[in-house]
Write a protein that holds these residues in place. Structure first.
Motif, PDB file in Angstrom:
ATOM      1  N   LEU A  49      44.444  17.705 120.360  1.00  0.00           N
ATOM      2  CA  LEU A  49      45.873  17.950 120.248  1.00  0.00           C
ATOM      3  C   LEU A  49      46.398  17.352 118.952  1.00  0.00           C
ATOM      4  O   LEU A  49      45.962  16.267 118.533  1.00  0.00           O
ATOM      5  CB  LEU A  49      46.617  17.332 121.437  1.00  0.00           C
ATOM      6  CG  LEU A  49      46.742  18.202 122.702  1.00  0.00           C
ATOM      7  CD1 LEU A  49      45.364  18.576 123.243  1.00  0.00           C
ATOM      8  CD2 LEU A  49      47.561  17.494 123.772  1.00  0.00           C
ATOM      9  N   PRO A  50      47.333  18.025 118.280  1.00  0.00           N
ATOM     10  CA  PRO A  50      47.873  17.497 117.023  1.00  0.00           C
ATOM     11  C   PRO A  50      48.627  16.190 117.238  1.00  0.00           C
ATOM     12  O   PRO A  50      49.184  15.947 118.310  1.00  0.00           O
ATOM     13  CB  PRO A  50      48.806  18.619 116.545  1.00  0.00           C
ATOM     14  CG  PRO A  50      49.103  19.432 117.750  1.00  0.00           C
ATOM     15  CD  PRO A  50      47.904  19.343 118.627  1.00  0.00           C
ATOM     16  N   GLU A  51      48.645  15.364 116.208  1.00  0.00           N
ATOM     17  CA  GLU A  51      49.292  14.056 116.310  1.00  0.00           C
ATOM     18  C   GLU A  51      50.774  14.173 116.640  1.00  0.00           C
ATOM     19  O   GLU A  51      51.332  13.318 117.326  1.00  0.00           O
ATOM     20  CB  GLU A  51      49.100  13.276 115.001  1.00  0.00           C
ATOM     21  CG  GLU A  51      47.665  12.859 114.743  1.00  0.00           C
ATOM     22  CD  GLU A  51      47.136  11.935 115.826  1.00  0.00           C
ATOM     23  OE1 GLU A  51      47.927  11.115 116.344  1.00  0.00           O
ATOM     24  OE2 GLU A  51      45.941  12.034 116.163  1.00  0.00           O
ATOM     25  N   THR A  52      51.409  15.221 116.138  1.00  0.00           N
ATOM     26  CA  THR A  52      52.845  15.392 116.423  1.00  0.00           C
ATOM     27  C   THR A  52      53.089  15.561 117.919  1.00  0.00           C
ATOM     28  O   THR A  52      54.078  15.058 118.454  1.00  0.00           O
ATOM     29  CB  THR A  52      53.392  16.612 115.666  1.00  0.00           C
ATOM     30  OG1 THR A  52      52.560  17.762 115.955  1.00  0.00           O
ATOM     31  CG2 THR A  52      53.414  16.357 114.166  1.00  0.00           C
ATOM     32  N   LEU A  53      52.183  16.254 118.589  1.00  0.00           N
ATOM     33  CA  LEU A  53      52.325  16.443 120.027  1.00  0.00           C
ATOM     34  C   LEU A  53      51.941  15.179 120.783  1.00  0.00           C
ATOM     35  O   LEU A  53      52.587  14.804 121.769  1.00  0.00           O
ATOM     36  CB  LEU A  53      51.464  17.623 120.488  1.00  0.00           C
ATOM     37  CG  LEU A  53      51.550  17.993 121.979  1.00  0.00           C
ATOM     38  CD1 LEU A  53      52.986  18.319 122.377  1.00  0.00           C
ATOM     39  CD2 LEU A  53      50.642  19.183 122.284  1.00  0.00           C
TER      40      LEU A  53
ATOM     41  N   ALA B   3      52.442  12.313 119.928  1.00  0.00           N
ATOM     42  CA  ALA B   3      53.500  11.323 119.762  1.00  0.00           C
ATOM     43  C   ALA B   3      54.577  11.455 120.838  1.00  0.00           C
ATOM     44  O   ALA B   3      55.455  10.592 120.944  1.00  0.00           O
ATOM     45  CB  ALA B   3      54.132  11.450 118.379  1.00  0.00           C
ATOM     46  N   THR B   4      54.509  12.526 121.620  1.00  0.00           N
ATOM     47  CA  THR B   4      55.495  12.745 122.679  1.00  0.00           C
ATOM     48  C   THR B   4      54.911  12.357 124.032  1.00  0.00           C
ATOM     49  O   THR B   4      53.688  12.371 124.230  1.00  0.00           O
ATOM     50  CB  THR B   4      55.920  14.221 122.735  1.00  0.00           C
ATOM     51  OG1 THR B   4      54.800  15.020 123.163  1.00  0.00           O
ATOM     52  CG2 THR B   4      56.376  14.698 121.361  1.00  0.00           C
TER      53      THR B   4
ATOM     54  N   ASP C 119      47.351  15.474 127.455  1.00  0.00           N
ATOM     55  CA  ASP C 119      46.031  15.070 126.955  1.00  0.00           C
ATOM     56  C   ASP C 119      45.242  14.347 128.050  1.00  0.00           C
ATOM     57  O   ASP C 119      44.037  14.597 128.229  1.00  0.00           O
ATOM     58  CB  ASP C 119      46.203  14.176 125.732  1.00  0.00           C
ATOM     59  CG  ASP C 119      44.897  13.940 124.998  1.00  0.00           C
ATOM     60  OD1 ASP C 119      44.274  14.927 124.560  1.00  0.00           O
ATOM     61  OD2 ASP C 119      44.479  12.772 124.876  1.00  0.00           O
ATOM     62  N   ARG C 120      45.908  13.470 128.784  1.00  0.00           N
ATOM     63  CA  ARG C 120      45.229  12.742 129.867  1.00  0.00           C
ATOM     64  C   ARG C 120      44.742  13.716 130.947  1.00  0.00           C
ATOM     65  O   ARG C 120      43.620  13.581 131.455  1.00  0.00           O
ATOM     66  CB  ARG C 120      46.175  11.718 130.491  1.00  0.00           C
ATOM     67  CG  ARG C 120      46.436  10.488 129.640  1.00  0.00           C
ATOM     68  CD  ARG C 120      47.078   9.382 130.460  1.00  0.00           C
ATOM     69  NE  ARG C 120      48.359   9.781 131.012  1.00  0.00           N
ATOM     70  CZ  ARG C 120      49.525   9.632 130.396  1.00  0.00           C
ATOM     71  NH1 ARG C 120      49.568   9.096 129.181  1.00  0.00           N
ATOM     72  NH2 ARG C 120      50.653  10.010 130.983  1.00  0.00           N
TER      73      ARG C 120
END
Length: 405
Positions: free
Chosen positions: A5-9, A11-12, A19-20
């Motif tokens: 997943l991209p870092e921007t996502l 970060a939310t 992700d978990r």
């Protein structure tokens, strides 16, 4: 499952949660064995595992297409996969995140947005829904047969008890149930009254917010949750023992208020308390002396359909069956009782073909034991099944009212 997943996502909060959940899936495929849409269609993308891959690809940056929406929309959110999953994948929450992200990236066609908007403007509001239902009943003969069969018959509603007891519980009146099957809460109040418990409805409470939530209208759903918490809070502070939710579809959602409002500093603690107090009637009655009800089922043959929201969502399997058996009812065998009937909130409206196939399969299974009637624990299942059922379909709590027949 590995994710990128991209870092921007990430970060939310939603991205971290997704992700978990994705990483907890070991893609074993056990979920496909209990997925109703996979059983019907045989398409991997119409199974939980397939939908997880679609959501993963979208969250990792791939552009979603109409096929993504097709397969996510076909999911009933019955959560049978969660009951089966050996890894404890929180599939329904991942689906919520995926649907919200999909609507953000790929707006729905105008006709679909209009239908969802119409449903959200009417069904959660009894003052709007009641006159429309009355109008439909009044002109039923003029309606197409398919629509006419969907109209629930008017119910005779027994008198609500007026006796005051020291033990009190709140009841969610709800939206569709309060209009289409108003006898359910009234009968529940009568049953509890005979056990020395007073059931009250808070006038300011309304729709639980589930429909808006599942239509990815998160802000609207959260506003409904806050309104209900406010409506119930004074009674909670005065000692209400429970919040009884007689529609299991609403019950599973109210039990998640604490999680859904965890990031709301003004409501987080109250939401947790509300979720703790939320109970299905069966949870309450299994703790009471139901022999005091003086109900004798007399061996009457009943086919019981456990709603997905009760057996999978609330993880309360066999609880209603135990109560009915103790009271002398004979439960007929039902094959594949873990499978959804096809109601699933508004699914029967937005996915009518699949919903009809699931309903017909469920009615065949329920009718195989030649029951006198069919009982269930959710208004949506009740309304959906009775459109084509040869036997009367009732909420199981009605079988506990001595005057209900």
């Amino acid at each position: 499952m590995q994710t990128r997943l991209p870092e921007t996502l990430l970060a939310t909060a939603a991205g971290q949660e997704a992700d978990r959940i994705l990483r907890s899936c070991v893609h074993c495929g056990f979920c496909t064995a209990t997925c109703p849409t996979y059983q019907l269609l045989g398409d991997e993308l119409d199974s939980p595992r397939g939908r997880i891959y679609l959501i993963k690809q979208m969250l990792e940056g791939n552009e979603p297409g109409s096929h993504t929406r097709l397969h996510l929309d076909r999911c009933l959110t019955c959560r049978a996969c969660e009951t089966t999953c050996p890894s404890g994948v929180n599939y329904h929450r991942l689906l919520d995140i995926g649907r919200e992200e999909l609507d953000r990236r790929l707006p729905r066609p105008a006709a679909e947005r209009l239908l969802q908007r119409a449903l959200r403007l009417v069904l959660p509001y009894p003052r709007r829904f009641r006159p429309l239902l009355g109008l439909g009943r009044g002109f039923a003969r003029l309606l197409p047969s398919g629509l006419r069969h969907k109209l629930p018959p008017a119910q005779a509603v027994p008198a609500w008890p007026t006796v005051t007891h020291s033990r009190r519980m709140l009841a969610l009146a709800g939206c569709v149930q309060s209009v289409a099957t108003p006898a359910t809460n009234a009968v529940t109040a009568r049953v509890l009254d005979r056990l020395g418990i007073q059931l009250i409805e808070a006038p300011a409470a309304g729709c639980c917010g589930a429909m808006s939530h599942h239509f990815a209208a998160a802000d609207e759903a959260r506003a409904m949750m806050r309104r209900n918490i406010d409506a119930w809070w004074a009674d909670i502070e005065q000692g209400a023992e429970a919040i009884l939710v007689t529609a299991s579809g609403c019950g599973v959602f109210v039990k998640e208020y604490g999680k859904l409002l965890a990031d709301d500093p003004a409501y987080a603690e109250k939401a947790v308390r509300v979720s703790e107090l939320a109970k299905d009637p069966a949870e309450v009655l299994q703790q009471e002396d139901i022999g005091a009800l003086d109900i004798d089922g007399g061996g009457r043959r009943v086919a019981y359909h456990p709603p997905c929201t009760l057996q999978h969502g609330q993880q309360l399997p066999e609880i209603v069956e135990g109560i009915l058996t103790r009271l002398g009812y004979q439960l007929t065998p039902v094959a594949d009782k873990h499978l959804c009937c096809g109601s699933a909130g508004t699914y029967s409206i937005t996915q009518p073909e699949l919903a009809a196939r699931l309903r017909d399969n469920k009615l065949a299974a329920l009718g195989a034991g030649r029951p006198e009637l069919i009982a269930t624990a959710n208004v949506g299942c009740q309304l959906h099944l009775q459109t084509e059922s040869e036997q009367p379909v009732r909420h199981w709590i009605e079988l506990l009212d001595a005057d209900a027949g």
